[in-house]
Write a protein that holds these residues in place. Sequence first.
Motif, short mmCIF file in Angstrom:
data_model
loop_
_atom_site.label_atom_id
_atom_site.label_comp_id
_atom_site.label_asym_id
_atom_site.label_seq_id
_atom_site.Cartn_x
_atom_site.Cartn_y
_atom_site.Cartn_z
N LEU A 179 0.85 -1.33 -0.02
CA LEU A 179 0.15 -0.01 0.01
C LEU A 179 1.05 1.21 0.02
O LEU A 179 1.88 1.19 0.82
CB LEU A 179 -1.08 0.07 1.34
N THR A 180 0.62 2.21 -0.93
CA THR A 180 1.11 3.36 -0.88
C THR A 180 0.10 4.53 -1.15
O THR A 180 -1.07 4.22 -1.44
CB THR A 180 2.32 3.33 -1.96
N HIS A 181 0.75 5.85 -1.12
CA HIS A 181 -0.37 7.01 -1.45
C HIS A 181 0.27 7.91 -2.42
O HIS A 181 1.53 8.04 -2.57
CB HIS A 181 -0.63 7.67 -0.05
N SER A 182 -0.66 8.70 -3.17
CA SER A 182 -0.48 9.94 -3.87
C SER A 182 -1.15 10.91 -3.70
O SER A 182 -2.50 10.67 -3.42
CB SER A 182 -0.39 9.58 -5.43
N VAL A 183 -0.63 12.06 -3.75
CA VAL A 183 -1.81 13.24 -3.40
C VAL A 183 -2.04 13.73 -4.76
O VAL A 183 -1.02 14.15 -5.45
CB VAL A 183 -0.91 14.65 -2.41
N LEU A 184 -3.55 13.83 -5.12
CA LEU A 184 -4.08 14.11 -6.31
C LEU A 184 -4.47 15.50 -6.15
O LEU A 184 -4.47 16.37 -7.36
CB LEU A 184 -5.22 13.29 -6.56
N HIS A 185 -4.93 16.09 -5.20
CA HIS A 185 -5.21 17.50 -5.03
C HIS A 185 -4.94 18.03 -3.64
O HIS A 185 -5.62 17.59 -2.75
CB HIS A 185 -6.70 17.69 -5.45
N ASN A 186 -4.43 19.06 -3.52
CA ASN A 186 -4.10 19.78 -2.15
C ASN A 186 -4.18 21.52 -2.30
O ASN A 186 -3.10 21.93 -2.62
CB ASN A 186 -2.64 19.05 -1.56
N PRO A 187 -5.30 21.95 -2.21
CA PRO A 187 -5.45 23.25 -2.68
C PRO A 187 -4.69 24.06 -1.96
O PRO A 187 -4.78 23.88 -0.84
CB PRO A 187 -6.98 23.55 -2.83
N PRO A 188 -4.26 25.39 -2.55
CA PRO A 188 -3.74 26.28 -1.35
C PRO A 188 -4.76 26.85 -0.52
O PRO A 188 -5.59 26.98 -1.05
CB PRO A 188 -3.20 27.35 -2.34
N ALA A 189 -4.42 27.37 0.62
CA ALA A 189 -5.32 27.75 1.60
C ALA A 189 -4.53 28.75 2.53
O ALA A 189 -3.44 28.36 2.64
CB ALA A 189 -6.26 26.38 2.22
N GLU A 190 -5.33 29.46 3.47
CA GLU A 190 -4.84 30.01 4.45
C GLU A 190 -4.22 28.88 5.44
O GLU A 190 -5.07 28.15 5.84
CB GLU A 190 -5.92 30.90 4.96
N LYS A 191 -3.18 29.39 6.21
CA LYS A 191 -2.53 28.54 7.21
C LYS A 191 -3.69 28.45 8.35
O LYS A 191 -4.05 29.27 8.83
CB LYS A 191 -1.26 28.87 7.51
N GLU A 192 -3.79 27.10 8.77
CA GLU A 192 -4.70 26.80 9.52
C GLU A 192 -4.09 26.86 11.10
O GLU A 192 -2.78 26.90 11.18
CB GLU A 192 -5.33 25.24 9.75
N GLN A 193 -4.82 27.03 12.05
CA GLN A 193 -4.21 27.43 13.53
C GLN A 193 -4.78 26.17 14.47
O GLN A 193 -6.00 26.12 14.84
CB GLN A 193 -4.62 28.91 13.86
N HIS A 194 -4.12 25.25 14.83
CA HIS A 194 -4.33 24.14 15.63
C HIS A 194 -3.55 24.00 16.97
O HIS A 194 -3.26 23.11 17.42
CB HIS A 194 -4.41 22.97 14.98
N ARG A 195 -2.94 25.46 17.25
CA ARG A 195 -2.32 25.26 18.64
C ARG A 195 -2.43 26.71 18.94
O ARG A 195 -2.47 27.90 18.32
CB ARG A 195 -0.70 24.96 18.40
N PRO A 196 -1.97 27.07 20.29
CA PRO A 196 -1.94 28.62 20.74
C PRO A 196 -0.95 29.29 20.11
O PRO A 196 0.23 28.78 19.65
CB PRO A 196 -1.74 28.32 22.10
N THR A 197 -1.13 30.51 20.08
CA THR A 197 0.00 31.57 19.54
C THR A 197 1.15 31.85 20.45
O THR A 197 2.23 32.10 20.00
CB THR A 197 -0.77 32.83 19.05
N LYS A 198 0.90 31.28 21.58
CA LYS A 198 2.02 31.70 22.71
C LYS A 198 3.01 30.51 22.97
O LYS A 198 3.99 30.61 23.46
CB LYS A 198 1.64 32.08 24.20
N ILE A 199 2.85 29.49 22.42
CA ILE A 199 3.75 28.25 22.42
C ILE A 199 4.34 27.76 21.14
O ILE A 199 3.54 27.44 20.22
CB ILE A 199 2.93 26.96 23.21
#
Length: 199
Positions: A179-199
Motif C-alpha cells: 500500500l502506498t499513497h499519492s496526493v491528487l489535489h491539495n489546494p492552497p489555503a490560508e494556514k490553519e491554526q491548531h495550537r496557541p499562538t504563545k507556545i
Amino acid sequence: MEVYLIRHTTPDIKKGQCYGQADLDITESFEQEAQCIRPHLPQHISHVFSSPLQRCRKLAEFLFPNHAIRFEDRLKEINCGDWELKLWDEIEPDYLKRWMDDFVNVCIPGGESYLQLYDRVVSFFETLPRKGAVAVVAHGGVIRSILSHVEQVALHESFNVFSLRYGCVVRVHLDNETLTHSVLHNPPAEKEQHRPTKI
C-alpha cells in the motif's frame, strides 16, 4: 484496492478556535471548493463512507448523489472534549503544554489522544473492501492516521510529513502488493491554526 481519501472543505469557524467533533457547518465557498475536488475522483467509485459530521456529510452527498453513503462514527475527527470550540489561547496553559509535549499519548480532558483516534480509524480502514474503488470523506486527523498506518510514519511526525489542506484528495492504492499513497489535489489555503499562538 483503491481508496480515495477526501478531506472536508473549509469549516465555518473562527481562526484560533479548537475543534474536533463539534458539528461545524461549512463556509459559503463550499460549492466552489467541492467542484474542484470532482475532477480528481474516478467514475468507478463503488463504495462511499463518510464521517457523520455535517462538514463531511454535505460534501459526500454533493460528490456522490447517486451512492448509498455509509456514515461511520469511527471517521469522526479527534474528540476535543472540554476544549471543543474554546480559543487555543484561552485553554489552561499547564495542561495544554503537557498535551502538546506528547499529543500522541496524552488525552485531551474529556476527549481523546491521537493514539486513540489512530486506533479507531485503523480499525475502520482494515474493514474496507479489498476490491474496487472506495471513497472516504473525513477529517485531517483521520486521513493522517490512515496515511501514517499505510506509510508506517510515527504519529508524532505525521503533521510534518502529511500536509493536508481543506478539500484535498489522496489516493491509497496497492503498488507491487504494498500500500502506498499519492496526493491528487491539495489546494492552497490560508494556514490553519491548531495550537496557541504563545507556545
